[in-house]
Write a protein that holds these residues in place. Structure first.
Motif, mmCIF file in Angstrom:
data_model
loop_
_atom_site.group_PDB
_atom_site.id
_atom_site.type_symbol
_atom_site.label_atom_id
_atom_site.label_comp_id
_atom_site.label_asym_id
_atom_site.label_seq_id
_atom_site.Cartn_x
_atom_site.Cartn_y
_atom_site.Cartn_z
ATOM 1 N N LEU A 129 0.876 -1.172 0.000
ATOM 2 C CA LEU A 129 0.000 0.000 0.000
ATOM 3 C C LEU A 129 0.912 1.221 0.000
ATOM 4 O O LEU A 129 1.674 1.439 0.944
ATOM 5 N N LEU A 130 0.865 1.977 -1.080
ATOM 6 C CA LEU A 130 1.724 3.152 -1.241
ATOM 7 C C LEU A 130 0.859 4.399 -1.095
ATOM 8 O O LEU A 130 -0.090 4.592 -1.849
ATOM 9 N N CYS A 131 1.181 5.228 -0.111
ATOM 10 C CA CYS A 131 0.350 6.408 0.182
ATOM 11 C C CYS A 131 1.155 7.699 0.107
ATOM 12 O O CYS A 131 2.117 7.874 0.856
ATOM 13 N N PHE A 132 0.737 8.583 -0.771
ATOM 14 C CA PHE A 132 1.330 9.923 -0.829
ATOM 15 C C PHE A 132 0.454 10.879 -0.023
ATOM 16 O O PHE A 132 -0.756 10.684 0.072
ATOM 17 N N TYR A 133 1.054 11.916 0.541
ATOM 18 C CA TYR A 133 0.274 12.932 1.237
ATOM 19 C C TYR A 133 1.015 14.265 1.127
ATOM 20 O O TYR A 133 2.228 14.287 0.886
ATOM 21 N N PRO A 134 0.273 15.381 1.268
ATOM 22 C CA PRO A 134 0.873 16.693 0.977
ATOM 23 C C PRO A 134 2.028 17.093 1.894
ATOM 24 O O PRO A 134 2.963 17.757 1.446
ATOM 25 N N GLY A 135 1.965 16.746 3.150
ATOM 26 C CA GLY A 135 3.086 17.158 3.989
ATOM 27 C C GLY A 135 2.938 16.773 5.438
ATOM 28 O O GLY A 135 1.827 16.617 5.945
ATOM 29 N N ASP A 136 4.074 16.610 6.094
ATOM 30 C CA ASP A 136 4.073 16.341 7.525
ATOM 31 C C ASP A 136 3.428 17.520 8.258
ATOM 32 O O ASP A 136 3.511 18.661 7.804
ATOM 33 N N THR A 186 0.494 18.319 8.476
ATOM 34 C CA THR A 186 -0.780 18.821 7.956
ATOM 35 C C THR A 186 -1.878 18.107 8.728
ATOM 36 O O THR A 186 -1.667 17.027 9.273
#
Lengths: 84, 151
Positions: free
Chosen positions: A73-80, A82
């Motif tokens: 499961l690969l998860c991108f997110y905008p930023g620490d 947040t």
């Protein structure tokens, strides 16, 4: 995931067509913008990548290929830090 | 990411490894884990938090926001052959729902285990009937499934 020595260079990830074919030294190296980008598509092979990571108290290098044979499961997110 | 970390054991039970990616450095990942996430999730984040400061992984996965220099909320389910089976991309203001991700993983695992002999209808959950694609099913899905069965 191998423990990685902490240097002063700005380390970043490599991915897709930009993966180095030999050698692993990319600390502080200048990087050119990618021309032919490998775009993720459902039903197609996931682009390989390698990146510096924080994992359970240590700094390591993580790559997709080390999980070959497993579900990922690969998860991108905008930023620490947040809030969402 | 704490929502994913919170369900990490469920994911591990399904044989799923997790990697998170953002443009923050791995040093900042440590600070976020130590100062905030570890207060939301017992023991802190158990999976690798990758750093993609130049956006290279984000570009390869089509989740790079060129204007803001950050990554969108992209979520990819990759099978043991390294093939992307599912992907979802949200813009930053709306968070994901981990339950749906786990449901999709369970469905893909069932399909894989059946070597494609079974498929899962809309809203399928573990334990519910699956579909057996084939000539016999054409035009007769209504006999075995309809939208009211979605729970």
């Amino acid at each position: 995931m191998a423990e990685v020595a902490i240097g002063c260079g700005r380390v970043t990830a490599t991915a897709g067509d930009d993966m180095p074919t030999n050698g692993r030294d990319r600390l502080g190296s200048e990087r050119a913008p990618q021309e032919a980008e490998m775009m993720a598509t459902a039903g197609q092979k996931a682009p390989e990548f390698s990146a510096p990571a924080y994992h359970k108290g240590g700094f390591t290098e993580v790559s997709l290929s080390e999980f070959a044979g497993k579900w990922v499961l690969l998860c991108f997110y905008p930023g620490d830090f947040t809030f969402v | 990411m704490s929502a994913v970390a919170d369900r990490y054991q469920d994911l591990q039970d399904l044989g799923v490894e997790v990697i998170s990616v953002s443009v923050d450095s791995h040093f900042v990942h440590k600070m976020w884990n130590d100062h905030e996430l570890s207060k939301m999730v017992e023991g802190g984040v158990p999976f690798a938090m990758a750093s993609d400061q130049a956006g290279n992984i984000g570009r390869a996965y089509g989740v790079w926001d060129e204007n803001q220099g950050v990554e969108l909320r992209g979520r990819f389910i990759i099978d043991p052959d390294g093939v992307i089976q599912a992907m979802e991309v949200l813009t930053p203001p709306v968070g994901r729902r981990i339950d749906e991700t786990i449901r999709q993983i369970q469905a893909y695992q069932l399909v894989r285990k059946s070597k494609g002999a079974q498929a899962t209808p809309a809203g399928w959950k573990p334990g519910e009937p699956t579909l057996k694609p084939g000539p016999d099913l054409v035009g007769r899905v209504w006999e075995v499934w309809n939208p009211s069965m979605e729970t």
